[in-house]
Design a protein around this motif. Sequence first.
Motif, PDB file in Angstrom:
ATOM      1  N   GLY A 178      55.545  39.232  34.980  1.00 58.94           N
ATOM      2  CA  GLY A 178      55.891  38.001  34.292  1.00 58.94           C
ATOM      3  C   GLY A 178      55.530  37.986  32.829  1.00 58.94           C
ATOM      4  N   ASP A 179      55.142  39.130  32.267  1.00 61.51           N
ATOM      5  CA  ASP A 179      54.653  39.137  30.882  1.00 61.51           C
ATOM      6  C   ASP A 179      55.205  40.351  30.145  1.00 61.51           C
ATOM      7  N   GLY A 180      56.344  40.187  29.501  1.00 60.00           N
ATOM      8  CA  GLY A 180      56.878  41.246  28.659  1.00 60.00           C
ATOM      9  C   GLY A 180      57.803  42.189  29.393  1.00 60.00           C
ATOM     10  N   PRO A 181      58.440  43.080  28.632  1.00 61.40           N
ATOM     11  CA  PRO A 181      59.413  44.015  29.220  1.00 61.40           C
ATOM     12  C   PRO A 181      58.725  45.077  30.065  1.00 61.40           C
ATOM     13  N   PRO A 182      59.444  45.627  31.043  1.00 59.86           N
ATOM     14  CA  PRO A 182      58.860  46.671  31.894  1.00 59.86           C
ATOM     15  C   PRO A 182      58.767  48.000  31.153  1.00 59.86           C
ATOM     16  N   THR A 183      57.827  48.810  31.576  1.00 59.55           N
ATOM     17  CA  THR A 183      57.652  50.153  31.021  1.00 59.55           C
ATOM     18  C   THR A 183      57.925  51.166  32.117  1.00 59.55           C
ATOM     19  N   ALA A 184      58.705  52.197  31.799  1.00 66.19           N
ATOM     20  CA  ALA A 184      59.079  53.193  32.800  1.00 66.19           C
ATOM     21  C   ALA A 184      57.938  54.148  33.099  1.00 66.19           C
ATOM     22  N   CYS A 185      57.936  54.668  34.312  1.00 64.53           N
ATOM     23  CA  CYS A 185      57.043  55.769  34.674  1.00 64.53           C
ATOM     24  C   CYS A 185      57.511  57.012  33.911  1.00 64.53           C
ATOM     25  N   PRO A 186      56.653  57.633  33.096  1.00 66.15           N
ATOM     26  CA  PRO A 186      57.088  58.786  32.289  1.00 66.15           C
ATOM     27  C   PRO A 186      57.661  59.922  33.127  1.00 66.15           C
ATOM     28  N   GLN A 187      57.076  60.174  34.284  1.00 69.00           N
ATOM     29  CA  GLN A 187      57.573  61.267  35.137  1.00 69.00           C
ATOM     30  C   GLN A 187      58.970  60.958  35.678  1.00 69.00           C
ATOM     31  N   ALA A 188      59.275  59.680  35.898  1.00 69.60           N
ATOM     32  CA  ALA A 188      60.613  59.304  36.344  1.00 69.60           C
ATOM     33  C   ALA A 188      61.634  59.529  35.238  1.00 69.60           C
ATOM     34  N   VAL A 189      61.263  59.178  34.026  1.00 67.29           N
ATOM     35  CA  VAL A 189      62.150  59.418  32.877  1.00 67.29           C
ATOM     36  C   VAL A 189      62.408  60.914  32.713  1.00 67.29           C
ATOM     37  N   GLU A 190      61.350  61.713  32.841  1.00 65.41           N
ATOM     38  CA  GLU A 190      61.492  63.167  32.710  1.00 65.41           C
ATOM     39  C   GLU A 190      62.396  63.726  33.801  1.00 65.41           C
ATOM     40  N   ALA A 191      62.258  63.212  35.027  1.00 67.41           N
ATOM     41  CA  ALA A 191      63.079  63.703  36.139  1.00 67.41           C
ATOM     42  C   ALA A 191      64.552  63.436  35.880  1.00 67.41           C
ATOM     43  N   VAL A 192      64.894  62.253  35.388  1.00 67.97           N
ATOM     44  CA  VAL A 192      66.285  61.925  35.083  1.00 67.97           C
ATOM     45  C   VAL A 192      66.797  62.798  33.950  1.00 67.97           C
ATOM     46  N   THR A 193      65.980  63.004  32.939  1.00 68.90           N
ATOM     47  CA  THR A 193      66.380  63.803  31.778  1.00 68.90           C
ATOM     48  C   THR A 193      66.667  65.247  32.163  1.00 68.90           C
ATOM     49  N   ARG A 194      65.891  65.811  33.100  1.00 71.95           N
ATOM     50  CA  ARG A 194      66.008  67.219  33.472  1.00 71.95           C
ATOM     51  C   ARG A 194      66.968  67.449  34.634  1.00 71.95           C
ATOM     52  N   GLU A 217      63.263  52.586  28.839  1.00 74.38           N
ATOM     53  CA  GLU A 217      63.180  54.048  28.732  1.00 74.38           C
ATOM     54  C   GLU A 217      64.012  54.731  29.820  1.00 74.38           C
ATOM     55  N   LEU A 218      64.028  54.151  31.003  1.00 76.53           N
ATOM     56  CA  LEU A 218      64.819  54.726  32.082  1.00 76.53           C
ATOM     57  C   LEU A 218      66.309  54.530  31.820  1.00 76.53           C
ATOM     58  N   HIS A 219      66.655  53.372  31.285  1.00 75.78           N
ATOM     59  CA  HIS A 219      68.046  53.106  30.894  1.00 75.78           C
ATOM     60  C   HIS A 219      68.536  54.167  29.906  1.00 75.78           C
ATOM     61  N   GLU A 220      67.727  54.438  28.888  1.00 75.61           N
ATOM     62  CA  GLU A 220      68.120  55.418  27.874  1.00 75.61           C
ATOM     63  C   GLU A 220      68.265  56.808  28.481  1.00 75.61           C
ATOM     64  N   ALA A 221      67.355  57.155  29.393  1.00 72.97           N
ATOM     65  CA  ALA A 221      67.445  58.464  30.054  1.00 72.97           C
ATOM     66  C   ALA A 221      68.722  58.574  30.872  1.00 72.97           C
ATOM     67  N   LEU A 222      69.106  57.504  31.552  1.00 76.56           N
ATOM     68  CA  LEU A 222      70.330  57.524  32.362  1.00 76.56           C
ATOM     69  C   LEU A 222      71.574  57.626  31.484  1.00 76.56           C
ATOM     70  N   VAL A 223      71.516  57.028  30.310  1.00 75.11           N
ATOM     71  CA  VAL A 223      72.661  57.064  29.392  1.00 75.11           C
ATOM     72  C   VAL A 223      72.801  58.436  28.741  1.00 75.11           C
ATOM     73  N   THR A 224      71.687  59.076  28.422  1.00 73.28           N
ATOM     74  CA  THR A 224      71.721  60.297  27.609  1.00 73.28           C
ATOM     75  C   THR A 224      71.567  61.587  28.409  1.00 73.28           C
ATOM     76  N   THR A 225      71.198  61.532  29.683  1.00 68.34           N
ATOM     77  CA  THR A 225      70.999  62.755  30.456  1.00 68.34           C
ATOM     78  C   THR A 225      72.278  63.596  30.494  1.00 68.34           C
ATOM     79  N   SER A 226      72.103  64.906  30.555  1.00 64.52           N
ATOM     80  CA  SER A 226      73.253  65.809  30.677  1.00 64.52           C
ATOM     81  C   SER A 226      73.664  65.996  32.136  1.00 64.52           C
ATOM     82  N   ALA A 227      72.938  65.346  33.054  1.00 61.75           N
ATOM     83  CA  ALA A 227      73.253  65.463  34.482  1.00 61.75           C
ATOM     84  C   ALA A 227      74.589  64.799  34.795  1.00 61.75           C
ATOM     85  N   ARG A 228      75.218  65.246  35.871  1.00 62.95           N
ATOM     86  CA  ARG A 228      76.354  64.505  36.400  1.00 62.95           C
ATOM     87  C   ARG A 228      75.832  63.215  37.030  1.00 62.95           C
ATOM     88  N   ARG A 229      76.515  62.127  36.773  1.00 62.41           N
ATOM     89  CA  ARG A 229      76.105  60.817  37.273  1.00 62.41           C
ATOM     90  C   ARG A 229      77.122  60.332  38.297  1.00 62.41           C
TER      91      ARG A 229
END
Length: 325
Positions: A178-194, A217-229
């Motif tokens: 209830g207080d501010g924007p969410p912060t992504a788990c760094p390892q989750a962001v890395e997993a999406v990126t790789r 951060e997770l949104h950006e990783a999903l937008v920019t990843t080179s993975a097939r989506r």
Amino acid sequence: MTGEDRPLRAVALGGGHGLQASLAALRRITPDVTAVVTVADDGGSSGRLRRELGLLPPGDLRKALAALADGGERGQLWSQVFQHRFGGSGALAGHAVGNLLLAGLLEVLQDPVEVLDHACELLGVRGRVLPMSTRPLDMIGDVVGLDSDPEAVRTIRGQVALASTPGRVKQVRLHANGDGPPTACPQAVEAVTRADLVLLGPGSWFTSVLPHLLVPELHEALVTTSARRFVVLNLIPQPGETAGFSPEQHLDVLSQHAPRLKVDAVLADADSVPTPDRLRSAASDLGAWTLLDKIAAPAVPGRHDPQALAASLRAALERRTDQWR
């Protein structure tokens, strides 16, 4: 295998039974599967533990661990124990054993990623289970259709309330306790990126699928990843949350919450799409082609068949690069 002669790196994002289905399918394709799990649940055993102890809601994490457990006797035993719920009418009634074990590990170790890695080792999981955020998140939605004025917007708070609303959900957002924007788990962001493959859906659209796109951060990783989506659509609309939605409306909502997101393929059950041309048009707007296949479980209405879904995913992955657009 990939061109580098290593297993395909697959990441599935979601929660609940939908994520279990996608994980069960992906593990038939590759041993390198990472689940990125929603952490906004506020109902049932998870909600009780979250409110009483201030911990991440463990239920969806538990289900992902059970879905990826080793298929041998030991892994299946621990999976069964994790999923077992206590009966009776006492303080333990309704709690899943895995929820309590994860809650205990969270209190002892503090680090959710370390906790889940230990749980993976216990269940013989070859992949990984990660929370989309290391803090519990609160879900808030704008809903219409709850007043005499059908266009009047009400703010509904809580995942369970949103999932069961008799109104029509227009938009959802997340806050960290209830207080501010969410912060992504760094390892989750890395997993999406790789990743080589990222899977969104199936699952509760507003409360399990879209939340991943609401963490910056997770949104950006999903937008920019080179993975097939790939997007896997649900078999039927969910009462309350997406009642009356057509398959293509699910894609429209996805685009509204993430205008920059491009998708490679949309997978849907052929018998669940009344107007295929409309779905193909909506998928094309996301940059995707559409695969209609038989992926429903014959004996369980509303559930995907993991083996059939795995076959469809393989077919989509084998499509030549020059055929993707």
